[in-house]
Design a protein around this motif. Structure first.
Motif, PDB file in Angstrom:
ATOM      1  N   PHE A  22       7.844  -5.075 -14.653  1.00 40.43           N
ATOM      2  CA  PHE A  22       8.229  -4.597 -13.312  1.00 40.43           C
ATOM      3  C   PHE A  22       9.318  -5.499 -12.765  1.00 40.43           C
ATOM      4  O   PHE A  22       9.437  -6.657 -13.172  1.00 40.43           O
ATOM      5  N   PHE A  23      10.120  -4.959 -11.878  1.00 33.58           N
ATOM      6  CA  PHE A  23      11.047  -5.809 -11.123  1.00 33.58           C
ATOM      7  C   PHE A  23      11.450  -5.142  -9.823  1.00 33.58           C
ATOM      8  O   PHE A  23      11.374  -3.926  -9.698  1.00 33.58           O
ATOM      9  N   ASP A  24      11.855  -5.991  -8.863  1.00 30.93           N
ATOM     10  CA  ASP A  24      12.406  -5.492  -7.608  1.00 30.93           C
ATOM     11  C   ASP A  24      13.898  -5.241  -7.798  1.00 30.93           C
ATOM     12  O   ASP A  24      14.558  -5.978  -8.540  1.00 30.93           O
ATOM     13  N   LEU A  25      14.413  -4.239  -7.116  1.00 31.13           N
ATOM     14  CA  LEU A  25      15.852  -3.959  -7.144  1.00 31.13           C
ATOM     15  C   LEU A  25      16.334  -3.933  -5.702  1.00 31.13           C
ATOM     16  O   LEU A  25      15.802  -3.171  -4.890  1.00 31.13           O
ATOM     17  N   LYS A  26      17.301  -4.787  -5.377  1.00 26.43           N
ATOM     18  CA  LYS A  26      17.787  -4.875  -4.004  1.00 26.43           C
ATOM     19  C   LYS A  26      19.239  -4.418  -3.947  1.00 26.43           C
ATOM     20  O   LYS A  26      20.120  -5.083  -4.494  1.00 26.43           O
ATOM     21  N   ALA A  27      19.486  -3.312  -3.311  1.00 29.17           N
ATOM     22  CA  ALA A  27      20.853  -2.794  -3.206  1.00 29.17           C
ATOM     23  C   ALA A  27      21.024  -2.055  -1.880  1.00 29.17           C
ATOM     24  O   ALA A  27      21.563  -0.941  -1.839  1.00 29.17           O
ATOM     25  N   ILE A  87       2.659  -3.882  -6.176  1.00 27.32           N
ATOM     26  CA  ILE A  87       2.557  -2.436  -6.398  1.00 27.32           C
ATOM     27  C   ILE A  87       1.965  -2.171  -7.788  1.00 27.32           C
ATOM     28  O   ILE A  87       1.083  -1.314  -7.949  1.00 27.32           O
ATOM     29  N   ALA A  88       2.425  -2.938  -8.776  1.00 29.98           N
ATOM     30  CA  ALA A  88       1.905  -2.769 -10.150  1.00 29.98           C
ATOM     31  C   ALA A  88       0.391  -2.998 -10.180  1.00 29.98           C
ATOM     32  O   ALA A  88      -0.350  -2.231 -10.815  1.00 29.98           O
ATOM     33  N   ALA A  89      -0.065  -4.028  -9.475  1.00 31.48           N
ATOM     34  CA  ALA A  89      -1.508  -4.321  -9.463  1.00 31.48           C
ATOM     35  C   ALA A  89      -2.276  -3.170  -8.820  1.00 31.48           C
ATOM     36  O   ALA A  89      -3.304  -2.724  -9.339  1.00 31.48           O
ATOM     37  N   GLY A  90      -1.752  -2.662  -7.703  1.00 30.48           N
ATOM     38  CA  GLY A  90      -2.432  -1.574  -6.993  1.00 30.48           C
ATOM     39  C   GLY A  90      -2.464  -0.281  -7.787  1.00 30.48           C
ATOM     40  O   GLY A  90      -3.333   0.559  -7.586  1.00 30.48           O
ATOM     41  N   LEU A  91      -1.489  -0.122  -8.682  1.00 30.81           N
ATOM     42  CA  LEU A  91      -1.447   1.091  -9.502  1.00 30.81           C
ATOM     43  C   LEU A  91      -2.309   0.947 -10.762  1.00 30.81           C
ATOM     44  O   LEU A  91      -2.424   1.889 -11.547  1.00 30.81           O
ATOM     45  N   VAL A 104       0.832  -1.208   0.000  1.00 35.54           N
ATOM     46  CA  VAL A 104       0.000   0.000   0.000  1.00 35.54           C
ATOM     47  C   VAL A 104       0.872   1.267   0.000  1.00 35.54           C
ATOM     48  O   VAL A 104       0.547   2.259  -0.657  1.00 35.54           O
ATOM     49  N   MET A 105       1.999   1.200   0.681  1.00 33.97           N
ATOM     50  CA  MET A 105       2.871   2.390   0.752  1.00 33.97           C
ATOM     51  C   MET A 105       3.427   2.743  -0.630  1.00 33.97           C
ATOM     52  O   MET A 105       3.402   3.908  -1.046  1.00 33.97           O
ATOM     53  N   GLY A 106       3.934   1.729  -1.329  1.00 35.78           N
ATOM     54  CA  GLY A 106       4.473   1.969  -2.672  1.00 35.78           C
ATOM     55  C   GLY A 106       3.383   2.404  -3.639  1.00 35.78           C
ATOM     56  O   GLY A 106       3.597   3.267  -4.500  1.00 35.78           O
ATOM     57  N   ILE A 107       2.203   1.805  -3.480  1.00 32.92           N
ATOM     58  CA  ILE A 107       1.076   2.145  -4.361  1.00 32.92           C
ATOM     59  C   ILE A 107       0.695   3.618  -4.167  1.00 32.92           C
ATOM     60  O   ILE A 107       0.539   4.377  -5.131  1.00 32.92           O
ATOM     61  N   GLU A 108       0.554   4.037  -2.918  1.00 30.93           N
ATOM     62  CA  GLU A 108       0.140   5.425  -2.649  1.00 30.93           C
ATOM     63  C   GLU A 108       1.194   6.417  -3.134  1.00 30.93           C
ATOM     64  O   GLU A 108       0.871   7.445  -3.739  1.00 30.93           O
ATOM     65  N   ALA A 155      10.813  -1.354  -8.387  1.00 30.21           N
ATOM     66  CA  ALA A 155      10.559  -1.210  -6.946  1.00 30.21           C
ATOM     67  C   ALA A 155      11.841  -1.531  -6.199  1.00 30.21           C
ATOM     68  O   ALA A 155      12.256  -2.689  -6.122  1.00 30.21           O
ATOM     69  N   ALA A 156      12.484  -0.502  -5.682  1.00 31.19           N
ATOM     70  CA  ALA A 156      13.708  -0.706  -4.893  1.00 31.19           C
ATOM     71  C   ALA A 156      13.285  -1.035  -3.469  1.00 31.19           C
ATOM     72  O   ALA A 156      12.603  -0.245  -2.817  1.00 31.19           O
ATOM     73  N   THR A 157      13.643  -2.232  -3.016  1.00 33.96           N
ATOM     74  CA  THR A 157      13.276  -2.641  -1.665  1.00 33.96           C
ATOM     75  C   THR A 157      14.215  -3.746  -1.189  1.00 33.96           C
ATOM     76  O   THR A 157      14.723  -4.533  -2.001  1.00 33.96           O
ATOM     77  N   ASN A 158      14.450  -3.798   0.097  1.00 36.09           N
ATOM     78  CA  ASN A 158      15.285  -4.861   0.665  1.00 36.09           C
ATOM     79  C   ASN A 158      14.461  -5.938   1.332  1.00 36.09           C
ATOM     80  O   ASN A 158      14.932  -7.052   1.529  1.00 36.09           O
ATOM     81  N   PHE A 159      13.246  -5.582   1.720  1.00 38.13           N
ATOM     82  CA  PHE A 159      12.393  -6.513   2.460  1.00 38.13           C
ATOM     83  C   PHE A 159      11.049  -6.567   1.758  1.00 38.13           C
ATOM     84  O   PHE A 159      10.079  -5.933   2.173  1.00 38.13           O
TER      85      PHE A 159
END
Ligand code: UT7
Length: 325
Positions: free
Chosen positions: A105-110, A94-98, A53-57, A78-82
């Motif tokens: 789409f992809f997650d990026l972990k750094a 997040i893509a679905a909520g948007l 919800v946070m990323g979507i908003e 979506a840059a996220t570690n968790f």
């Protein structure tokens, strides 16, 4: 061709925790937390609240600001570690909520440098002509991996998300330069030991509290300042600029003492550094985009400003990007 940020958005959960609230959970004090970190409050997801919800908003706010429809976005990072789930991550939720349909789409972990890494990646993809509109979101639900029996870490973190929409722009007008670095010798300074394929979830990993974040705080502190200094100087060289050209500095919001040491090393004016960690604490990949969005909306950072975004984090990763807003 290059890229530029055309709009931004951010989101913090409703539940605000003060240092006094944490005094009831672990052996700590408002005085210690403020003196050692500068943090006074943080925002956490409520129990059962969906992290996506946070990323979507944040994403919705960035799209709304530039009147961009979901269909017009070519890529979501979506840059996220968790992530919401180890597989498939956070990006699909997040893509679905948007309301995205076939958008990739992809997650990026750094580590906490994830947003800065993501900005460099998004700029590269747009500059190469591969994508036009890229939505980059820093999204983190740290409260869900915090060890609430460890006073050394649990006072530091907050949840939140920040987003930017990037579009093609003539080279030299938006993203002006970037510099990314890694130091794999520091991989264990900040890590979450269990739940991955090296140490899958089991009764013993739960008993050992292996599903919570562990941090060697002093080691992270010592590395953070030279890392962000090097990255800032490296990105400025890449942008053919000097510190004298910089209007604003937005460092990763981890600890006020780290930020103060960085400014001292750079000899940069304190008045032109964006700091919001007193209110939002360390939100990892979300920290820089939240600070950027707030400063833009407050009118502190205005069109045409030269801004350096610099971060360090688990990995260890570090880096900086210079932008003109
Ligand atoms: O995004 C990147 C993530 N992480 C970071 O950026 C963290 C970087 N590191 C830091 O910000 C700092 O190292 C901390 C804020 C985590 C710790 O500050 P410090 O000045 O390095 O303290 P310390 O770990 O050396 O601990 C000093 C004392 C210890 O007590 P003793 O052994 O001297 O008696 C700790 O047990 O402070 C104690 N302590 C606390 N006391 C009250 C540690 N945490 C707390 C606490 N409340 N929450």
């Amino acid at each position: 061709m290059g890229s530029r940020i055309v709009s931004s958005g951010s989101y913090l959960p409703a539940r605000c925790l003060t240092n006094a609230d944490l005094e009831k959970v672990v052996d700590t004090s408002d005085e210690w937390i403020v003196r050692r970190t500068g943090i006074r409050t943080r925002y956490h997801l409520a129990e059962g609240e969906e992290p996506a919800v946070m990323g979507i908003e944040a994403g919705k706010r960035a799209l709304a600001q530039s009147d961009a429809s979901p269909e017009s976005v070519d890529l979501l990072i979506a840059a996220t570690n968790f992530p919401d789930m180890i597989c498939p991550g956070s990006a699909p939720f997040i893509a679905a909520g948007l309301g995205f349909d076939q958008t990739p789409f992809f997650d990026l972990k750094a580590g906490c440098s994830g947003f800065v890494y993501g900005l460099a990646v998004a700029d590269g993809l747009i500059s190469s002509g591969m994508y036009k509109r890229v939505l980059l979101i820093g999204h983190e639900a740290l409260s869900r991996v915090t060890d609430w029996s460890d006073r050394k870490t649990c006072v530091l973190f907050g949840d939140g998300a920040g987003a930017v929409l990037l579009e093609p722009a003539p080279a030299g007008t938006g993203v002006l330069g970037s510099a990314l670095y890694g130091d794999n010798s520091k991989a264990f300074l900040l890590h979450l030991p269990a739940g991955g394929t090296k140490s899958p979830a089991s009764h013993s990993t739960v008993d050992e509290r292996g599903h919570y974040l562990r941090m060697e705080g002093a080691g992270v502190f010592r590395s953070a300042v030279p890392m962000m200094e090097r990255a800032t100087r490296g990105a400025l060289v890449a942008a053919s600029l000097t510190l004298a050209d910089v209007d604003w500095l937005i460092p990763h919001q981890a600890n006020l003492r780290i930020i103060d040491s960085l400014i001292k090393r750079l000899k940069f004016d304190r008045e032109r550094v964006v700091v919001n960690l007193d209110r939002v604490a360390n939100t990892s990949t979300a920290s820089i985009p939240i600070a950027l969005d707030e400063a833009l909306r407050q009118g502190r950072i205005v069109a045409g400003s030269v801004v350096v975004l610099t971060a360090f984090g688990a990995g260890a990763t570090y880096g900086a990007v210079v932008i003109r807003t």
